[in-house]
Write a protein that holds these residues in place. Structure first.
Motif, PDB file in Angstrom:
ATOM      1  N   ALA A  53       4.122   3.665  -2.360  1.00 25.38           N
ATOM      2  CA  ALA A  53       3.901   3.106  -3.700  1.00 25.38           C
ATOM      3  C   ALA A  53       2.427   2.825  -3.972  1.00 25.38           C
ATOM      4  O   ALA A  53       2.056   2.430  -5.073  1.00 25.38           O
ATOM      5  CB  ALA A  53       4.707   1.817  -3.855  1.00 25.38           C
ATOM      6  N   GLY A  54       1.584   3.001  -2.951  1.00 29.07           N
ATOM      7  CA  GLY A  54       0.149   2.768  -3.160  1.00 29.07           C
ATOM      8  C   GLY A  54      -0.214   1.299  -3.118  1.00 29.07           C
ATOM      9  O   GLY A  54      -1.285   0.899  -3.598  1.00 29.07           O
ATOM     10  N   LEU A  55       0.641   0.492  -2.548  1.00 28.99           N
ATOM     11  CA  LEU A  55       0.344  -0.942  -2.453  1.00 28.99           C
ATOM     12  C   LEU A  55      -0.406  -1.279  -1.183  1.00 28.99           C
ATOM     13  O   LEU A  55      -0.988  -2.345  -1.056  1.00 28.99           O
ATOM     14  CB  LEU A  55       1.649  -1.747  -2.481  1.00 28.99           C
ATOM     15  CG  LEU A  55       2.306  -1.797  -3.847  1.00 28.99           C
ATOM     16  CD1 LEU A  55       3.774  -2.124  -3.713  1.00 28.99           C
ATOM     17  CD2 LEU A  55       1.617  -2.800  -4.740  1.00 28.99           C
ATOM     18  N   MET A  56      -0.362  -0.380  -0.233  1.00 27.52           N
ATOM     19  CA  MET A  56      -1.075  -0.559   1.039  1.00 27.52           C
ATOM     20  C   MET A  56      -1.762   0.755   1.381  1.00 27.52           C
ATOM     21  O   MET A  56      -1.231   1.812   1.038  1.00 27.52           O
ATOM     22  CB  MET A  56      -0.071  -0.838   2.175  1.00 27.52           C
ATOM     23  CG  MET A  56       0.431  -2.241   2.280  1.00 27.52           C
ATOM     24  SD  MET A  56       1.637  -2.298   3.623  1.00 27.52           S
ATOM     25  CE  MET A  56       0.583  -2.126   5.043  1.00 27.52           C
ATOM     26  N   ALA A  57      -2.878   0.627   2.047  1.00 26.09           N
ATOM     27  CA  ALA A  57      -3.547   1.851   2.511  1.00 26.09           C
ATOM     28  C   ALA A  57      -3.227   2.017   3.991  1.00 26.09           C
ATOM     29  O   ALA A  57      -3.226   1.045   4.741  1.00 26.09           O
ATOM     30  CB  ALA A  57      -5.047   1.716   2.307  1.00 26.09           C
ATOM     31  N   PRO A  58      -2.919   3.238   4.432  1.00 30.34           N
ATOM     32  CA  PRO A  58      -2.659   3.425   5.859  1.00 30.34           C
ATOM     33  C   PRO A  58      -3.960   3.295   6.648  1.00 30.34           C
ATOM     34  O   PRO A  58      -5.045   3.443   6.099  1.00 30.34           O
ATOM     35  CB  PRO A  58      -2.112   4.846   5.928  1.00 30.34           C
ATOM     36  CG  PRO A  58      -2.709   5.534   4.745  1.00 30.34           C
ATOM     37  CD  PRO A  58      -2.853   4.494   3.681  1.00 30.34           C
ATOM     38  N   THR A  59      -3.819   3.059   7.950  1.00 26.18           N
ATOM     39  CA  THR A  59      -5.007   2.994   8.794  1.00 26.18           C
ATOM     40  C   THR A  59      -5.617   4.404   8.923  1.00 26.18           C
ATOM     41  O   THR A  59      -6.815   4.579   8.855  1.00 26.18           O
ATOM     42  CB  THR A  59      -4.625   2.464  10.196  1.00 26.18           C
ATOM     43  OG1 THR A  59      -3.853   1.272  10.024  1.00 26.18           O
ATOM     44  CG2 THR A  59      -5.854   2.150  11.029  1.00 26.18           C
ATOM     45  N   ARG A  60      -4.724   5.386   9.078  1.00 20.77           N
ATOM     46  CA  ARG A  60      -5.170   6.785   9.133  1.00 20.77           C
ATOM     47  C   ARG A  60      -4.147   7.657   8.417  1.00 20.77           C
ATOM     48  O   ARG A  60      -3.004   7.239   8.198  1.00 20.77           O
ATOM     49  CB  ARG A  60      -5.292   7.272  10.592  1.00 20.77           C
ATOM     50  CG  ARG A  60      -6.436   6.672  11.380  1.00 20.77           C
ATOM     51  CD  ARG A  60      -6.586   7.372  12.739  1.00 20.77           C
ATOM     52  NE  ARG A  60      -5.426   7.191  13.608  1.00 20.77           N
ATOM     53  CZ  ARG A  60      -5.233   6.107  14.340  1.00 20.77           C
ATOM     54  NH1 ARG A  60      -6.109   5.116  14.313  1.00 20.77           N
ATOM     55  NH2 ARG A  60      -4.178   6.006  15.112  1.00 20.77           N
ATOM     56  N   GLY A  61      -4.552   8.869   8.106  1.00 22.99           N
ATOM     57  CA  GLY A  61      -3.607   9.836   7.546  1.00 22.99           C
ATOM     58  C   GLY A  61      -3.735   9.983   6.040  1.00 22.99           C
ATOM     59  O   GLY A  61      -4.470   9.231   5.381  1.00 22.99           O
ATOM     60  N   THR A  62      -3.023  10.984   5.542  1.00 24.84           N
ATOM     61  CA  THR A  62      -3.062  11.225   4.095  1.00 24.84           C
ATOM     62  C   THR A  62      -1.675  11.017   3.502  1.00 24.84           C
ATOM     63  O   THR A  62      -0.658  11.346   4.109  1.00 24.84           O
ATOM     64  CB  THR A  62      -3.543  12.657   3.763  1.00 24.84           C
ATOM     65  OG1 THR A  62      -2.675  13.568   4.434  1.00 24.84           O
ATOM     66  CG2 THR A  62      -4.978  12.894   4.187  1.00 24.84           C
ATOM     67  N   VAL A  63      -1.714  10.455   2.297  1.00 25.70           N
ATOM     68  CA  VAL A  63      -0.472  10.188   1.564  1.00 25.70           C
ATOM     69  C   VAL A  63      -0.615  10.866   0.204  1.00 25.70           C
ATOM     70  O   VAL A  63      -1.442  10.454  -0.617  1.00 25.70           O
ATOM     71  CB  VAL A  63      -0.263   8.668   1.368  1.00 25.70           C
ATOM     72  CG1 VAL A  63       1.034   8.401   0.620  1.00 25.70           C
ATOM     73  CG2 VAL A  63      -0.268   7.948   2.697  1.00 25.70           C
ATOM     74  N   VAL A  64       0.151  11.948   0.011  1.00 20.92           N
ATOM     75  CA  VAL A  64       0.086  12.644  -1.282  1.00 20.92           C
ATOM     76  C   VAL A  64       1.416  12.417  -1.995  1.00 20.92           C
ATOM     77  O   VAL A  64       2.479  12.781  -1.468  1.00 20.92           O
ATOM     78  CB  VAL A  64      -0.201  14.157  -1.092  1.00 20.92           C
ATOM     79  CG1 VAL A  64      -0.213  14.868  -2.440  1.00 20.92           C
ATOM     80  CG2 VAL A  64      -1.522  14.365  -0.371  1.00 20.92           C
TER      81      VAL A  64
END
Lengths: 230, 413
Positions: A53-64
């Motif tokens: 949902a874009g409420l948190m950013a991951p430590t690593r990796g891509t979220v499309v």
């Protein structure tokens, strides 16, 4: 693909002890798919939804999500992205208490690019069987009715993806089954993808596609409960 | 439009605390508006009252007492001056006109001043404005022609229900004293002037000396050598540009060096009067500022407590797409709306207070105060309220801005 995750890692620090809560090498969710992810409480299911949902950013990796790389968006852009593409259903509904059922549904499109459309909001309420309860406040509705309002709100801005976090957690088994079936039907009607996380086996069985979370997530451990993390 | 809807809902949701904040601000604003308006109108009225009279020739004593008696029909004259001395001053080249008067009588609490007809026809109570009996302007009747005739000021006539043809007996003294047996008939009522002159009754100067009981001074009516008067209003010639002739100070010095009289310039004395009473409106203004400060605190507390109740709602708004700036704007706008509502209510209340005050002041002094008067407080009201709203709203707005979405949407169970 509506969801495309690559090399997703989320690390938490609890006190002095860092631990990995999510480690998903690759995962996708096709357009129009309806998938249930199941697993025990506290294994990171809600965290995954928050990342999508874009409420948190991951430590690593891509979220499309819906073709948009969330890592490249600023916070206001993420807010606008969520307002236009994501519908979210909570275990505890999170309806605004001072707003009627109809107003709660209208709120769903307040921050999207769509114009507030009372007719659409009424149609959605009618679709979830609450046309007679438009003017009722959440406190005047049963728990099952509140969750139906939450479903209507999640759909109001015509999202591409619905995320449901334990959507039946507060409902009795009879209502739970009704709500899940309704959710699946409406998502099909609106051509939106549905990703549900739940620890309820009954809910999971009602989905054609289900996925054990511990299979998806390589971070094999059971961390202590972290805020907001289901 | 969308945000207006959310703000409206929020205000209605917390209607009690919103109402309390609105009323608190309204009280402060009302007090500020009333105090500033009454203060400014008092200054204006005092200055205007002095404008008709460039100088007062009076007996030795307190200059303030002479101004209060001569212009505001209050206090008593500290003595008398010789008519011959008045005539001498009148012949000075810088003196354009003089209007002698005798005070010391009253009727039903209003002063009865003896003047010559010249005062009622030529005296300018404001530049270019002389007394009128015109019915179109609110007056009636005619000027006195005989000794036993009188003209009533507008406020006296209104309060005592006087109309031409009615009679009265003047009282010797300004509060209580023997009643003269002379029955004097009102023949006219002056149109309102909005000055203390509305609160006096005017009888012919000669009548003063010949009232029953004044036998010892009766000869003053005919013998100018012995005649005495309480004082005289003086109109001084203007120089180019409308300023008073500079030689007025020389004339004042000469007169004040003598033992016969003193010359008082109201525009020099009135600021001293304002300085004396100035602490009162200063204190009232301080109280008004304090109340407004408390109103601002009420607004701040109301917003902060509403924010505590609404943390989950705000987190949800953020969740469904409201940006941090939108939330900041929502809380600040809410604060501004409450401040403006309070200001609007305060504006109405303040002018209402001025209206009530104007009735009282008019009854007591004859001075006209307008409830519609636009004071400095009215002019600064809008920017002041915006500042107040922003100041009160900034802290809760920043709290809302920093609010964590996920932390505030945790399951309650």
């Amino acid at each position: 693909m509506v969801v495309d995750l690559k090399g997703l890692v989320v690390d938490y620090t609890l006190g002095r002890h860092p631990f990995t809560v999510l480690d998903i090498p690759a995962w996708t969710l096709p357009q129009g798919a309806q998938v249930a992810i199941f697993g025990p409480s506290g294994c990171g299911k809600s965290t995954l939804l928050h990342i999508i949902a874009g409420l948190m950013a991951p430590t690593r990796g891509t979220v499309v999500i819906c073709g948009e790389d969330l890592g490249r968006l600023s916070e206001p852009e993420l807010d606008r992205f969520r307002a236009n593409h994501i519908g979210y259903i909570f275990q505890e509904f999170n309806l605004l208490q001072g707003y009627s059922a109809l107003e709660n549904v209208l709120l769903g499109l307040t921050f999207s690019t769509l114009k507030p459309d009372r007719l659409l909001a009424r149609e959605l309420l009618a679709r979830v069987g609450l046309s007679q309860r438009e003017r009722h406040l959440p406190s005047e509705l049963s728990v099952g009715e509140r969750q139906r309002v939450a479903i209507a709100r999640a759909l109001a801005h015509k999202p591409t993806l619905i995320l449901a976090d334990e959507p039946t957690g507060s409902l009795d088994p009879h209502h739970a089954r009704d709500v899940v079936l309704l959710l699946q039907e409406i998502c099909r009607e609106h051509d939106c993808s549905l990703l549900t996380v739940s620890h309820d086996a009954e809910v999971v069985r009602s989905f054609a596609t289900s996925l054990p979370f511990l299979e998806l997530n390589r971070a094999f451990h059971t961390p202590p409960t972290v805020g907001g993390d289901g | 439009m969308k945000l207006g809807w959310i703000i409206g809902k929020s205000l209605r949701q917390h209607s009690l605390s919103t109402g309390f904040a609105v009323v608190s601000i309204a009280l402060g604003v009302a007090l500020i508006i009333a105090v500033v308006s009454l203060r400014e109108q008092t200054h204006r009225n005092l200055n205007e009252a002095g404008m008709g009279v460039d100088a007062i020739l009076g007996p030795k004593g307190s200059p303030l007492q002479i101004v209060l008696n001569g212009l505001y029909h209050m206090e008593e004259m500290p003595g008398k001056i010789k008519w011959t001395y008045y005539r001498k001053v009148l012949s000075n080249p810088i003196v354009e006109a003089g209007f002698p008067f005798c005070t010391g009588h009253s009727y039903a609490g209003f002063r009865v001043n003896a003047v010559d007809q010249h005062f009622l026809t030529n005296f300018e109570y404001q530049p270019g404005k002389t007394f009128s009996l015109s019915t179109a302007e609110g007056g009636e009747g005619r000027l006195f022609r005989a000794l036993d005739e009188a003209v009533a000021g507008w406020a006296v006539a209104r309060e005592l229900g006087i109309s031409p043809g009615m009679t009265f007996n003047p009282v010797c003294g300004v509060a209580s004293g023997p009643v003269h047996k002379n029955s004097i008939t009102f023949v006219g009522v002056l149109a309102p002037t909005g000055t203390p002159h509305d609160r006096a009754i005017y009888i012919p100067l000669e009548r003063f000396y010949t009232l029953e009981g004044h036998e010892n001074v009766a000869s003053m009516a005919t013998d100018e050598q012995y005649r005495e008067i309480s004082g005289a209003y003086l109109k001084i010639k203007r120089v180019r540009g409308g300023a008073l002739n500079l030689n007025l100070q020389g004339l004042k010095y000469d007169i004040n060096q003598s033992t016969a009289a003193q010359l008082v310039i109201p525009n020099e004395v009135l600021p001293k009067l304002m300085a004396i009473i100035g602490w009162v409106d200063g204190a009232l203004f301080a109280v008004a500022l304090l109340v407004t400060g408390l109103g601002t605190m009420c607004l701040l507390v109301s917003l902060v407590s509403a924010l505590r109740e609404r943390r989950r709602d705000i987190a949800m708004l953020r969740f469904i797409g409201a940006t941090r700036r939108t939330i900041l704007g929502l809380v600040l706008t809410e604060s501004l709306v409450i401040a403006l509502l309070g200001g609007l209510l305060g504006l109405l209340l303040g002018h209402g207070l001025v209206w009530i005050g104007s009735l009282y002041i008019k009854a007591e002094t004859g001075l006209l105060f307008s409830w519609l008067y636009l004071s400095t407080a009215d002019i600064w009201l809008l920017p002041g309220l915006i500042l107040l709203g922003l100041c009160a709203g900034l802290f809760p707005a920043m709290q809302a801005y920093r609010l964590g979405v996920l932390r505030n949407l945790r399951p309650l169970s």
